[in-house]
Structures are given as C-alpha cells and as structure tokens.
Design a protein around this motif. Structure first.
Motif, PDB file in Angstrom:
ATOM      1  N   LEU A 780     -12.778  18.562  54.298  1.00 55.59           N
ATOM      2  CA  LEU A 780     -13.037  19.781  55.070  1.00 55.59           C
ATOM      3  C   LEU A 780     -12.509  19.599  56.486  1.00 55.59           C
ATOM      4  N   ILE A 781     -11.570  20.475  56.877  1.00 54.08           N
ATOM      5  CA  ILE A 781     -10.922  20.329  58.187  1.00 54.08           C
ATOM      6  C   ILE A 781     -11.938  20.375  59.316  1.00 54.08           C
ATOM      7  N   ALA A 782     -13.007  21.082  59.137  1.00 51.62           N
ATOM      8  CA  ALA A 782     -14.029  21.176  60.177  1.00 51.62           C
ATOM      9  C   ALA A 782     -14.695  19.840  60.447  1.00 51.62           C
ATOM     10  N   ASP A 783     -14.582  18.908  59.490  1.00 45.45           N
ATOM     11  CA  ASP A 783     -15.197  17.594  59.674  1.00 45.45           C
ATOM     12  C   ASP A 783     -14.319  16.620  60.445  1.00 45.45           C
ATOM     13  N   PHE A 784     -13.115  17.039  60.856  1.00 46.95           N
ATOM     14  CA  PHE A 784     -12.255  16.152  61.645  1.00 46.95           C
ATOM     15  C   PHE A 784     -12.912  15.849  62.993  1.00 46.95           C
ATOM     16  N   PRO A 785     -12.980  14.591  63.405  1.00 49.20           N
ATOM     17  CA  PRO A 785     -13.441  14.281  64.773  1.00 49.20           C
ATOM     18  C   PRO A 785     -12.480  14.893  65.802  1.00 49.20           C
ATOM     19  N   ASN A 786     -12.979  15.165  66.995  1.00 47.06           N
ATOM     20  CA  ASN A 786     -12.160  15.831  68.013  1.00 47.06           C
ATOM     21  C   ASN A 786     -10.926  15.026  68.414  1.00 47.06           C
ATOM     22  N   HIS A 787     -11.042  13.682  68.386  1.00 46.44           N
ATOM     23  CA  HIS A 787      -9.921  12.870  68.855  1.00 46.44           C
ATOM     24  C   HIS A 787      -8.853  12.670  67.784  1.00 46.44           C
ATOM     25  N   THR A 788      -9.081  13.197  66.569  1.00 47.17           N
ATOM     26  CA  THR A 788      -8.085  13.048  65.506  1.00 47.17           C
ATOM     27  C   THR A 788      -7.537  14.384  65.020  1.00 47.17           C
ATOM     28  N   VAL A 789      -8.164  15.471  65.336  1.00 46.85           N
ATOM     29  CA  VAL A 789      -7.734  16.772  64.829  1.00 46.85           C
ATOM     30  C   VAL A 789      -6.338  17.100  65.353  1.00 46.85           C
ATOM     31  N   PRO A 790      -5.467  17.669  64.514  1.00 45.50           N
ATOM     32  CA  PRO A 790      -4.106  18.009  64.949  1.00 45.50           C
ATOM     33  C   PRO A 790      -4.110  19.007  66.094  1.00 45.50           C
ATOM     34  N   SER A 791      -3.119  18.884  66.957  1.00 42.45           N
ATOM     35  CA  SER A 791      -3.023  19.794  68.110  1.00 42.45           C
ATOM     36  C   SER A 791      -2.667  21.207  67.682  1.00 42.45           C
ATOM     37  N   GLU A 792      -1.906  21.300  66.551  1.00 46.71           N
ATOM     38  CA  GLU A 792      -1.541  22.620  66.038  1.00 46.71           C
ATOM     39  C   GLU A 792      -2.708  23.188  65.225  1.00 46.71           C
ATOM     40  N   LYS A 793      -3.129  24.406  65.581  1.00 50.92           N
ATOM     41  CA  LYS A 793      -4.221  25.054  64.865  1.00 50.92           C
ATOM     42  C   LYS A 793      -3.671  25.792  63.645  1.00 50.92           C
ATOM     43  N   ARG A 794      -4.275  25.539  62.480  1.00 48.94           N
ATOM     44  CA  ARG A 794      -3.875  26.200  61.248  1.00 48.94           C
ATOM     45  C   ARG A 794      -5.064  26.936  60.645  1.00 48.94           C
ATOM     46  N   ASP A 795      -4.722  27.879  59.756  1.00 44.91           N
ATOM     47  CA  ASP A 795      -5.799  28.655  59.131  1.00 44.91           C
ATOM     48  C   ASP A 795      -6.223  28.053  57.794  1.00 44.91           C
ATOM     49  N   PHE A 796      -6.011  26.739  57.634  1.00 51.24           N
ATOM     50  CA  PHE A 796      -6.486  26.071  56.426  1.00 51.24           C
ATOM     51  C   PHE A 796      -7.922  25.621  56.639  1.00 51.24           C
ATOM     52  N   THR A 797      -8.676  25.642  55.550  1.00 48.22           N
ATOM     53  CA  THR A 797     -10.063  25.160  55.639  1.00 48.22           C
ATOM     54  C   THR A 797     -10.211  23.746  55.086  1.00 48.22           C
ATOM     55  N   THR A 798      -9.321  23.370  54.167  1.00 43.51           N
ATOM     56  CA  THR A 798      -9.367  22.022  53.573  1.00 43.51           C
ATOM     57  C   THR A 798      -7.951  21.434  53.502  1.00 43.51           C
ATOM     58  N   CYS A 799      -7.909  20.120  53.406  1.00 43.31           N
ATOM     59  CA  CYS A 799      -6.652  19.404  53.160  1.00 43.31           C
ATOM     60  C   CYS A 799      -6.928  18.299  52.164  1.00 43.31           C
ATOM     61  N   ARG A 800      -5.853  17.768  51.585  1.00 37.38           N
ATOM     62  CA  ARG A 800      -5.996  16.773  50.526  1.00 37.38           C
ATOM     63  C   ARG A 800      -5.515  15.402  51.016  1.00 37.38           C
ATOM     64  N   TYR A 801      -6.051  14.346  50.430  1.00 36.97           N
ATOM     65  CA  TYR A 801      -5.620  12.986  50.735  1.00 36.97           C
ATOM     66  C   TYR A 801      -5.760  12.149  49.467  1.00 36.97           C
ATOM     67  N   ARG A 802      -5.015  11.042  49.413  1.00 39.44           N
ATOM     68  CA  ARG A 802      -4.956  10.237  48.196  1.00 39.44           C
ATOM     69  C   ARG A 802      -6.138   9.267  48.153  1.00 39.44           C
ATOM     70  N   ASP A 803      -7.078   9.544  47.268  1.00 39.04           N
ATOM     71  CA  ASP A 803      -8.233   8.661  47.061  1.00 39.04           C
ATOM     72  C   ASP A 803      -9.108   9.309  46.012  1.00 39.04           C
ATOM     73  N   TYR A 804     -10.104   8.549  45.537  1.00 40.02           N
ATOM     74  CA  TYR A 804     -11.098   9.085  44.605  1.00 40.02           C
ATOM     75  C   TYR A 804     -12.434   9.129  45.333  1.00 40.02           C
ATOM     76  N   ARG A 805     -12.690  10.260  46.039  1.00 45.61           N
ATOM     77  CA  ARG A 805     -13.935  10.429  46.790  1.00 45.61           C
ATOM     78  C   ARG A 805     -14.561  11.779  46.460  1.00 45.61           C
ATOM     79  N   ASN A 806     -15.853  11.856  46.696  1.00 43.83           N
ATOM     80  CA  ASN A 806     -16.575  13.089  46.410  1.00 43.83           C
ATOM     81  C   ASN A 806     -16.139  14.181  47.372  1.00 43.83           C
ATOM     82  N   PRO A 807     -16.174  15.434  46.907  1.00 45.98           N
ATOM     83  CA  PRO A 807     -15.766  16.565  47.764  1.00 45.98           C
ATOM     84  C   PRO A 807     -16.804  16.843  48.846  1.00 45.98           C
ATOM     85  N   PRO A 808     -16.478  17.738  49.811  1.00 43.49           N
ATOM     86  CA  PRO A 808     -17.410  18.011  50.918  1.00 43.49           C
ATOM     87  C   PRO A 808     -18.733  18.637  50.480  1.00 43.49           C
TER      88      PRO A 808
END
Length: 908
Positions: A780-808
């Motif tokens: 969930l993009i909203a869970d990004f810490p402030n010091h890591t969030v991309p400078s460009e604002k997008r209208d996406f709510t989620t992004c994907r990454y390579r791993d086997y972890r539980n969803p938000p």
C-alpha cells in the motif's frame, strides 16, 4: 672422438683456451681498473688490442653453433655478466673468479667470450661444457634412468575409431621420436650394461643441462660473514651474473646444419607451436625430451583437460540452444511482456525519493534473456557437470599413471623430490641433524626460527584477502550509489508508457560494476604476486616441492577470493536481505540493499561471470603473447649496436625473455582458476565450458609458441604429477556440487516455479499461467515512510514487489506468507536431494574407475621383471668373467712358481 689426431687437437685447444681465458681475465681486471681510475687513453688502447686479439677464427664460427671454438665440445649452459664500475665491482669479480675455479675443479670445462665480441660490447659470456666423466658421475647422483634394452612391449596407441582421427594425428617420427626401452638407474660401474653408442649423444640435452644446473646450484663461491656461500641463484640475485640458461639447439625457423645435432626446437615449432595446427595432437614425448618432464606434464594436463571440456561444451551448448528455442514458449516472459498483464502491473520504486514507479513489462527483454540460462535444462546441466568433474579427475589419474610408466617416473617422488634440498635452505641453516631416510647428516632449521615468518605469512594472506573483501564492498557501494542515478532516468515516465528495454537499472549497474570489479581484480593480483613470492622465500622452505606448495596455497587462496568473491555475492547474497518497501534494509544505514530483477539474479550472475571469465582469458592471452614479443624485440633492438659482430647462438638466447622457475606455476594457476569458473557457477552459465574450450585451444598454441620462440630454454626438471594442484582440483570439485545446488535453489527461479506448478496453480490447461502475479506481493503506497516515498506523486494506491508476503489487508500484513515457507522448504529439499544424488554417483564412479589402468599395471610388472633379469644376467656374466680371469691368473702364477723352482734346481 677416438681418432688420435682429433684428441691431440682437442687437448691443444684446451691448453690454448685455458691460457687465453687466464689472459682475458687478467686483461679484463686491468681494463676495469683503468676505467675506474678514469684513464680513457689507456682503456682505449687496451680495448683496441683486445678487439684485435679476439677476432681469431671468427670467420670460421657459425652464428648457429652450439659448440666451443673447437667445434667438438657442446655448450650445455651459458652464464653472462656485465662489468660493474660501482663499489661492489671487485667483490663481484672475486666471486666470479672463485666460482668458475670451483666449477673447473668439479670437472666442468669453461670457455669465456669477451665483451668485445658481443653485439652490445658490454656482456661477457661463460660457456660451460660437461665432459663424460662429470655426466656419468652426476647421472648416478640424480638417479637418472637410461636405456638398457629395447622394449618388447608394444605401444598402447590403438584406440577405437582411430582411422577417423587420422587428420588429428602427427607423423609417427614426431609423436614417437625414439624407440621405447627398458631402463635402469645409471651407474658408472655398470656402463657396459647401458646402450651407449656415442658418448656425446647418450645423455639428451635436457638431462645434460639438468646435471649442469644441479652442479651450478651447489657450487661454492666463497665465505662471507663466516658462512659458506654457494649457488648460482645467489649470484644471480646479487647481480654477480646477469643470467644463467641452457641453449636452444638451433633456430626455430630453420633446421640445423651439420655438425649441429638434430634441431628439436625447429621440429617443435613446425608441429606444435603453429596456430594452424590447433586441431592436431601434441608431441608430448618430444616436449618431454626437449624441455623435461615438468614442462611436459603441464601440457599433457592442459591437453587432457581441453579434451574433456569438449564433451561438457557440447552438452552446455545443447542446453543453451534448448533455452533459445523455448524462449518464446516461456509463460513467465510471455506474461511479463503482455501489455494486458505485465503492462498493467505497477512496480514499487527501485530507490528512495529519486526513483519513480515502473511497469513490469519494461523488463520484457531482460526476462526473455533470463530464460536462456534459467530453464528446465539448468538442473540437468548442474547434475551433469557434477558427474563430468568426477570423470575428469578419475580419468586424469589414469592418464597420469600411464604417463609415469611411459616417462620412467614410477617411484620418482621418493628418489628425488623428498631428498633434494634447496640451496637457499642449506645456506641459511647453522644446525645439522641425521636424516631419518638417508641416515646422513644434513642441514636443519629449528621450528622456532620459522615461526615468526609463518605468522607474518598468515597475517599477510589474511590482510590481502580482507583487502579483496573491502574492495568488493567498495564496488557494492559504487553499485548502490549509481543505481539510483540509472533508475531515475531509465525508469522514468517512459517506463510507464510500456517502453521495453534490455538495459534495466539492475543490468546496467551490474555491467559497469563487473567491469570495475575486473579492473580491481587485476590491480590487486599484480601486487600480491610479488608480495607472496617474497614471503615464501622468507619462510625458507626445505625443498623445491615445499616452496611451490607454500606459494601455491598463498596464491590460490588469494585468487580464489579475488576472482570469485563478487560471483558469490551475486549468487548467494544479493537480493536475499532486501526487506520490503515499508522496511528496507540499508548498508551502513545509507544505501538501500540491491534488489534482483523480477526474473531473479541469475542474469546478473551470468553477466558477472561472463565479464570476469572472458576478460581474464583475453587479458591473459594478450599478455602471454604480446608482452614477451615486444620485450624481445626491444631487447634485440638495443643489443644489436654493432651489426658487424657475430650474433652468436648464446647472444640470441640471451636476448630472449626468461621463463623463470615460477613460469609453470602461473600457467597452472590460470588453468585452475578457469576450472573454478567452469565448475563452481556453471549452473548459471552453460556456455562457460565452451568459452573455456575455445580459450584452451588458443592457450595451448600460445604457450607452445612463446616457449619455443620467445623464451629462453628452461632448465629441465622432473615431476611425476601436477602436485598440489590435484588436491585443489578435488576440493573445488566437491565445492562445485554445493554451489550449483544453491544456485539452482536460491538464485534461479526454478524452485518457485515448480512449487507454483504443483501446489498453487489453479489452471489445469495452462498450469504456469498466473505465476508472475503470484510471485509479486502487494504494498500500500500510503504505508511508504516519508523519507522513502517517491518525489513524483502518482494516482496509484498500491505497487508490487518481488517476495512472498501477506497483503496490506491481512491481519499480519507484510509478514512472510505460507507460500514463502513452502518455497523455502522445497529449496532446502532440492539441495539435499541433489547433493546426495551427485555425491553418490561421484563415489560410485570413483570406486568403479581404477587409479591405474590394468594394462599399465601389467606393463610396470613386465618392465620390473625384465630389468631385474637383465641386471641379474649382467652381474652373472661379469662374475663368470672375473672368475675366468682369476683362474687364468692363478694358472699363470703356478707356472711361474714351477719355472722358478726348476731354475733353482738347475742352478744347484
């Protein structure tokens, strides 16, 4: 040699040469004193007189002659030196004078060529000839085996389908230049036993120069600081002599003319050192006769290794072709490239702040390329290489056993390697003790004297290996630093518009980092080579075998870490401890850990392996071919200042590059490091055996060419095996099973695909459909810490990454899911099963294949039986002859006594 006129001429020549040498020595010392006292006119007068004096018979001497001025005594060794006008000039001259006097006392014959006859006008040459009495004495000391009877055992040349291999064969007179004989250790008192047709050619030139070098290495030259100093190596290190080398037997581009012997160098150049003969077999017996067993066994090993690589290269190429043909049928890359699947998957940024979101299909080409090396054939090839390396080592033991028999090296280690002490060891020892084997007093160095050097040696090796690790970490820091830059402009808005490119940020960073790492490897290797050689000398090893073993251990440990550390990092560490978008791990709390490509890290491992392996081989071949060629050209250009002078055989060889006592050591090291690339990481790069095969085909001819044409002839030495390198190869073979199992399990994407296929697929018709989506977790993009969030604002709510972890929306969000543990269990199970299967097959093959072939065992028994019989018959005949002589003398004695009695009675 038996003609009285010839003998008288030789004796007269020896007397004249001796008087001339004394005259030249006296004149040279006087000339040096004039130079030191700065009297140019007197020096010029003496130089003019010397020049005229030494021009005698110059027109009668061929520049290809390998004889003394009499044309009869063959030159077995050459020493050279240049006058030194510094403070140590007198000390060096005194050392040379005493050294040469001692050589004459031993029985060697010397002839000195003055510097005014040399091309550069600076160099003196001392030519050395070993007469028959010296040769037979030291042949017995060294235990050299010589022929006593022609062998009645047929050669084992017949192999299946030999008629089809006709184009690969050499002429019989080149492959087998001499008949096979039963041999025995030479003894002066049994000279009649041996097949001596001509004393001048009975001992081959390789044995002659080996004997002379043995004498030179133990000849004293004075007492300094209360210790006896001896050995040509010490004189070379102190620059008393500038070089010491045996002569080549002629030019490599033309055959020798009488009275010179048959030019084996020319034969080798025509049938071995030609690049157009790359498909031909090697003339191993001729190599052994000319260069000695130690050089010969290296080329046997390199040739056998290259032959075995041929089979591995075919299988590896077949696996690569399979991956190429099945590339378009790969469901994973098809889904990634599909605009409706991979084009709709928004991936999380690759770095903090600077990086933007990107679409999965931007890695389309990279995923297809990954399939070339990460497919179903990967597991098969990893298991095949585990079996191949076992077959290679077992068959090499058989080849080595056959070679020991053919080259009279059976029981050689007990006779030679363990009993010969290094001259440096003898010089440094002040204690003596009884040798448990020979029961004779010999030099002894207490352990307490060595311990400080052992500590220094261990500390140095550890320090340099730590330096390699530090450099690797520095390269990782570089990759992390530039990764954000690459990602910021490569994965920008273009990536969100479905632009597909092979050069992803991971691949681009890997390419530049690998090139930088390769440069660092070469720099570190250059400095460590010199430091390790110096430290090994300071340890004062007892024998040459101990010296080489110690240096081998140091160099291999360092180069293992130097060349393979980056590959181990990519294979087993990169991308394994990344974390997840909300909680990344950081190196030194500054740089975010590197991630693998969505297709896995196997492509980056392949890239790393290709650059380092190919770069090392290309750089090595260029260095080996061009470096000595350029040096020799420049040395000849500088030396030939007086073109009117005779450019003699010894001057030509003097201007060649020195092979050195460690020449073969570096050749073995290069081959063993290549063997590591072929075996340790071959699951990630099935074309590695093919690259190694092509390199070795060139390497054999490059080594042959440089040894025959660009290097001085090395001193012949015996060796019955490849030594400690064989133990290293066995260790790497065992390690390769584990590394390839871990590469398939943790670096390849094979196990996760199998787990999905059998446990999580819901499509019975296309079982692998949906795998890409299943292998990516949601953040969930909203869970990004402030010091890591991309400078460009997008209208996406989620992004994907390579791993086997539980969803938000899961109660244990971002914790590892059950599928992660299933995949991990499958990986560990695969490693255990693969290792046990491969090791079981290795042990079975090692047990089934005998170390010594049955026919070789029979041949050895036959030769021992015949040798004992020949020796018994010889001693028996000699005993009978002595008894007959003694009985004849006794009968004569009785007749004389009877005559005396008869005369006494007559007088009475």
């Amino acid at each position: 040699m038996g003609d009285p006129d010839v003998l008288e001429m030789v004796q007269e020549e020896e007397r004249r040469a001796g008087s001339e040498e004394r005259f030249f020595e006296d004149l040279s010392s006087r000339e040096s004193s004039f130079l030191i006292s700065e009297e140019p006119r007197s020096a010029k007068r003496y130089n003019l007189f010397l020049r005229r004096r030494l021009m005698f018979k110059k027109d009668e001497q061929s520049k290809d002659s390998i004889f003394f001025r009499d044309g009869i005594r063959q030159i077995d060794f050459v020493l050279s030196y240049v006058d030194d006008i510094k403070k140590e000039a007198e000390l060096k001259a005194e050392r040379r004078k005493e050294f040469e006097q001692n050589l004459r006392k031993i029985g060697l014959e010397l002839e000195i060529e003055d510097k005014m006859n040399s091309e550069d006008g600076k160099t003196y040459f001392v030519k050395i000839h070993a007469p028959w009495e010296v040769l037979v004495t030291y042949a017995e000391v060294l235990g050299i085996k010589m022929p006593i009877k022609e062998s009645d055992i047929p050669r084992a040349d017949k192999i299946p389908f030999s008629c089809m291999l006709g184009p690969l064969k050499l002429p019989r007179n080149v492959k087998h230049p001499h008949a096979e004989y039963f041999t025995a250790q030479f003894t002066r008192h049994r000279q009649e036993l041996f097949l001596i047709e001509d004393e001048s050619s009975f001992f081959p030139s390789s044995s002659r120069n080996r004997i002379v070098y043995y004498i030179l290495s133990r000849c004293p030259f004075g007492i300094e600081d209360g210790k006896k100093r001896f050995g040509i190596e010490r004189l070379l290190n102190s620059h008393t002599y500038s070089s010491a080398f045996p002569l080549h037997d002629g030019q490599y581009w033309k055959p020798s003319e009488p009275p010179n012997p048959v030019n084996e160098r020319y034969t080798l150049c025509q049938n071995w050192a030609r690049f157009s003969y790359f498909y031909k077999e090697q003339p191993f017996n001729l190599i052994r006769d000319y260069y000695g067993e130690k050089v010969g066994i290296y080329f046997v090993f390199l040739g056998f290794y290259t032959e075995m690589l041929f089979f591995a290269a075919i299988v590896g190429l077949a696996c690569f072709i399979y991956g190429l043909l099945s590339m378009h049928d790969n469901s994973s890359s098809t889904e990634i490239c599909d605009p409706e699947i991979g084009g709709q998957i928004i991936m999380c940024p690759l770095c903090d702040v600077m990086c933007d979101y990107w679409r999965l299909n931007s890695t389309c080409l990279a995923s297809k390329f990954s399939h070339l090396f990460d497919n179903e054939s990967t597991v098969f090839f990893a298991i095949f290489m585990g079996i191949w390396v076992t077959l290679f080592l077992e068959f090499w033991k058989q080849r080595q056993a056959r070679l020991e028999y053919e080259w009279d090296l059976v029981d050689f280690e007990e006779e030679q390697q363990q009993l010969q002490l290094r001259p440096e060891f003898e010089a440094m020892c002040t204690h003596r003790k009884i040798n448990a084997v020979t029961k004779e007093m010999e030099p002894y160095l207490p352990l307490c004297s060595r311990i400080p050097w052992y500590f220094l040696s261990g500390a140095t090796v550890t320090l340099w290996m730590s330096l390699v690790i530090a450099c690797m970490v520095a390269v990782i820091v570089y990759r992390l630093s530039v990764f954000a830059t690459f990602a910021s402009f490569m994965e920008s808005e273009a990536s969100l518009k479905h632009v597909r490119s092979f050069l992803t940020p991971q691949i681009t960073t890997s390419l530049t980092g690998s090139c930088l790492n390769f440069i660092v490897i070469l720099i570190l290797n250059f400095f460590y080579e010199r430091i390790s050689a110096w430290i090994t000398k300071m340890e004062i090893p007892r024998t040459h075998q101990e010296y080489e073993s110690s240096l081998t251990l140091k160099m291999f440990l360092f180069q293992f870490v130097n060349f393979y550390s980056s590959c181990f990092y990519v294979a087993f560490f990169k991308g394994k401890f990344v974390g997840y978008p909300g909680k990344y791990t950081y190196l030194f709390n500054v740089w975010r850990s590197e991630e693998c490509d969505p297709g896995g890290c196997l492509v980056e491992l392949t890239t790393q392996l290709t650059i380092i392996m190919t770069g090392k081989q290309v750089f090595g071949n260029i260095k080996e071919a061009i470096y000595p060629f350029v040096l020799n050209w420049w040395r000849r250009r500088k030396a030939r200042t007086n073109s009117e002078k005779l450019y003699s055989r010894w001057e030509q060889d003097h201007d060649l590059e020195t092979f050195g006592s460690l020449g073969l050591f570096y050749e073995y090291l290069e081959t063993v490091i290549q063997f590591g690339f072929v075996t340790l990481f071959v699951a990630s790069f099935p074309l590695a055996p093919l690259l190694a095969l092509l390199n070795n085909i060139i390497e054999i001819r490059v080594d042959a060419w440089k040894l025959t044409t660009q290097y001085r002839r090395p001193v012949a030495a015996k060796a019955h095996s490849i030594g400690v390198w064989q133990d290293i190869l066995y260790g790497m073979a065992v390690l390769s099973v584990a590394t390839n199992a871990f590469i398939v399990a943790f670096t390849s994407d094979m196990i996760p695909r199998l787990v999905y296929y059998y446990a999580y697929s819901k499509n019975a018709i296309q079982p692998m459909r949906g795998y890409v989506n299943n292998s990516l977790s949601i953040f969930l993009i909203a869970d990004f810490p402030n010091h890591t969030v991309p400078s460009e604002k997008r209208d996406f709510t989620t992004c994907r990454y390579r791993d086997y972890r539980n969803p938000p929306d899961h109660e244990d969000k971002y914790f590892h899911s059950m599928q992660y543990w299933h995949v991990l269990a499958a990986k560990m199970t695969f490693i255990i099963i693969m290792e046990h299967v491969v090791f079981l097959m290795k042990f079975l093959l090692a047990w089934m294949i005998p170390d010594v072939p049955k026919d070789v065992v029979e041949r050895i028994k036959r030769e021992k039986l015949m040798t004992v019989k020949i020796l018994h018959d010889f001693e028996l005949n000699k005993l009978k002859e002595n008894l007959r002589m003694n009985s004849s003398d006794f009968a004569k004695h009785l007749i004389i006594q009877e005559n005396k009695v008869h005369l006494a009675k007559s007088a009475t």
